[in-house]
Write an enzyme that holds these catalytic residues in place. Structure first.
Site, PDB file in Angstrom:
ATOM      1  CG  ASP A 132      -2.641 -73.621  36.160  1.00  0.00           C
ATOM      2  OD1 ASP A 132      -3.507 -74.041  35.375  1.00  0.00           O
ATOM      3  OD2 ASP A 132      -1.477 -74.073  36.193  1.00  0.00           O
ATOM      4  CE1 TYR A 145       4.553 -77.216  36.398  1.00  0.00           C
ATOM      5  CE2 TYR A 145       5.157 -78.224  34.320  1.00  0.00           C
ATOM      6  CZ  TYR A 145       4.284 -77.465  35.080  1.00  0.00           C
ATOM      7  OH  TYR A 145       3.128 -76.993  34.517  1.00  0.00           O
ATOM      8  CG  HIS A 185      -0.788 -80.595  31.924  1.00  0.00           C
ATOM      9  ND1 HIS A 185      -1.477 -79.885  32.856  1.00  0.00           N
ATOM     10  CD2 HIS A 185      -0.806 -81.862  32.356  1.00  0.00           C
ATOM     11  CE1 HIS A 185      -1.896 -80.629  33.817  1.00  0.00           C
ATOM     12  NE2 HIS A 185      -1.517 -81.830  33.547  1.00  0.00           N
ATOM     13  CG  ASP A 244       1.157 -76.428  32.186  1.00  0.00           C
ATOM     14  OD1 ASP A 244       1.258 -75.448  32.947  1.00  0.00           O
ATOM     15  OD2 ASP A 244       0.131 -77.129  32.139  1.00  0.00           O
ATOM     16  CG  HIS A 281      -3.014 -75.401  29.592  1.00  0.00           C
ATOM     17  ND1 HIS A 281      -3.942 -76.384  29.341  1.00  0.00           N
ATOM     18  CD2 HIS A 281      -2.357 -75.792  30.715  1.00  0.00           C
ATOM     19  CE1 HIS A 281      -3.841 -77.318  30.273  1.00  0.00           C
ATOM     20  NE2 HIS A 281      -2.902 -76.969  31.128  1.00  0.00           N
ATOM     21  CG  HIS A 308       3.454 -73.053  36.141  1.00  0.00           C
ATOM     22  ND1 HIS A 308       2.515 -72.491  36.978  1.00  0.00           N
ATOM     23  CD2 HIS A 308       2.793 -73.955  35.394  1.00  0.00           C
ATOM     24  CE1 HIS A 308       1.331 -73.043  36.724  1.00  0.00           C
ATOM     25  NE2 HIS A 308       1.467 -73.917  35.767  1.00  0.00           N
ATOM     26  CD  GLU A 363      -4.434 -77.692  35.034  1.00  0.00           C
ATOM     27  OE1 GLU A 363      -3.469 -77.930  34.294  1.00  0.00           O
ATOM     28  OE2 GLU A 363      -4.662 -78.333  36.089  1.00  0.00           O
ATOM     29  CG  HIS A 389      -3.717 -80.541  40.471  1.00  0.00           C
ATOM     30  ND1 HIS A 389      -2.618 -81.274  40.143  1.00  0.00           N
ATOM     31  CD2 HIS A 389      -3.977 -79.780  39.387  1.00  0.00           C
ATOM     32  CE1 HIS A 389      -2.224 -80.983  38.919  1.00  0.00           C
ATOM     33  NE2 HIS A 389      -3.033 -80.065  38.448  1.00  0.00           N
TER      34      HIS A 389
END
Ligand code: FEO
Length: 392
Positions: A80, A189, A142, A161, A76, A220, A78, A22
């Site tokens: 991903d 990051y 996050h 994250d 989380h 990640h 999100e 993004h």
């Protein structure tokens, strides 16, 4: 699947070809890390982006029949990390989805399903057989829903994250890749994802200070496992969360007919002559997420733009919008540029740096059309201010 510890396996997806997350440029790709814990009650910690589902499922199947999974922990919401929960639940429809209170709200908004949720709060534990998993809410690291899972008996933290990096590789551990590379990616990051939430990061660091950590498995990139690497990344997070800076200057600019560029170049040469560490980026060639990554260690940001239709250039507008969101506080800003018939557009440049949390070092320098040698010479005043500030 790759063994992380006894009966703990990485079952994620390596996104080799991701080039934008993004808007954050990811020339090295990324990974979405899912972790399978085999115990009396098997657990999957996080999933992967929807298009990595088949690969994740294949890895899980190497270790266990996926219908045996009893808990899917969503650290989380999100997508991903949670994007494959729905499909995975088709194998194990009775599995409980473990998440924070905000996680439950977020997952319901994304999937429009009333799964078998198990909502946890900070300090709650879940016994899965020989192990206990403990949860720590980490709001805004996050998203409001973010939390970390800690395997008590293994001393392994799964903080989603936090401590992550967008970096695709065959290796799974930071020390296998080279710590300098991984720290650089972790800094980029942090700057692009975590920087606005320094206060919340400090609270999260307070929580984990009291637990023994043998490894940090982010969602990640690479896993931190050597003591010296764990110490390094935790102390860097503390430094970044406190908005501590280095003593460098970042010059970032865009130019129409090279006048603003001549000013930028002159500033660069004058700073360099004084042995002040300075980095120099044209927005025509450098992605805004790479500039932000450099600002994490800079004390001063010099932003220059030409004026187009009474406004700053669109590339600078994008950089400033991004900076205002990320808020690299505790830094100084300086503005400069060339204009034709009106200087009004520079106000946005000044206001935006202030809104991004910076104090202006001096009045901006704006030069009509093309700078002459005397005007460029006049930029020496600014270098004196920089020297005074850095030596204070
Ligand atoms: Fe990697 Fe905020 O998701």
């Amino acid at each position: 699947m790759i063994k992380i510890a006894e009966n703990i396996f990485w079952t994620g997806y390596v996104d080799w070809n991701l080039r934008s997350f993004h808007g954050y440029s990811t020339p090295s790709g990324s990974t979405y890390n899912a972790y399978l814990i085999l115990d009396e009650h098997p657990v999957l910690i996080d999933t992967v982006k929807h298009y990595g589902y088949n690969e994740m499922l294949q890895r899980i199947k190497e270790a266990i029949d996926p219908s045996k999974i009893e808990y899917i922990i969503s650290n989380h919401t999100e997508m991903d990390h949670s994007g494959s929960i729905d499909k995975l639940l088709s194998f194990c429809p009775n599995a409980q989805v473990v998440c924070s209170p905000k996680g439950e709200e977020g997952l319901k908004r994304h999937f429009k399903k009333n799964w078998n949720f198990k909502v946890v709060n900070s300090g709650d534990t879940l016994n899965i057989g020989r192990r206990n998993l403990k949860f720590f809410l980490m709001p805004m690291v996050h998203w409001p829903d973010s939390m970390a899972t800690y395997s008590v008996e293994d001393n392994i933290l799964f903080p989603n994250d936090a401590f992550g990096q967008h970096y695709a590789s065959c290796e799974r551990f930071a020390d296998e890749v080279g710590i300098d590379i991984v720290v650089k990616e972790a800094a980029k990051y942090y700057a692009n994802i975590v920087m606005p939430y320094g206060g919340q990061v400090l609270k999260a660091l307070d929580v984990i200070r009291d637990i023994k950590i043998g490894a940090i498995c982010p969602s990640h990139g690479l896993i931190w496992r050597r003591k010296e690497d764990l110490d390094k990344i935790v102390s860097l997070y503390k430094k970044w969360a406190n908005y501590e800076t280095g003593n460098s200057v970042v010059i970032v600019y865009d130019t129409m007919w090279h006048s603003t560029e001549r000013m930028a170049q002159t500033l660069y040469e004058l700073l360099d002559k004084e042995n002040i560490p300075v980095k120099f980026f044209s927005l025509q060639n450098t992605h805004i997420s790479d500039v932000i990554a450099e600002i994490i260690s800079a004390k001063i940001v010099m932003a220059g733009s030409s004026i187009l239709n009474n406004k700053i250039l669109p590339s600078m507008g994008a950089f400033l919008t991004y900076s205002k969101g990320l808020k690299p506080k505790n830094r100084y800003g300086f503005t400069f540029g060339s204009y034709g018939w009106a200087k009004i557009g520079f106000k946005e440049l000044e206001d935006s740096l202030k809104e991004a949390g910076m104090e202006l070092l001096a009045e901006g320098r704006y030069i009509n059309y093309v700078p002459d040698d005397i005007e460029l010479e006049g930029l020496k005043d600014i270098i004196v201010k920089v020297k005074n500030l850095l030596s204070a």
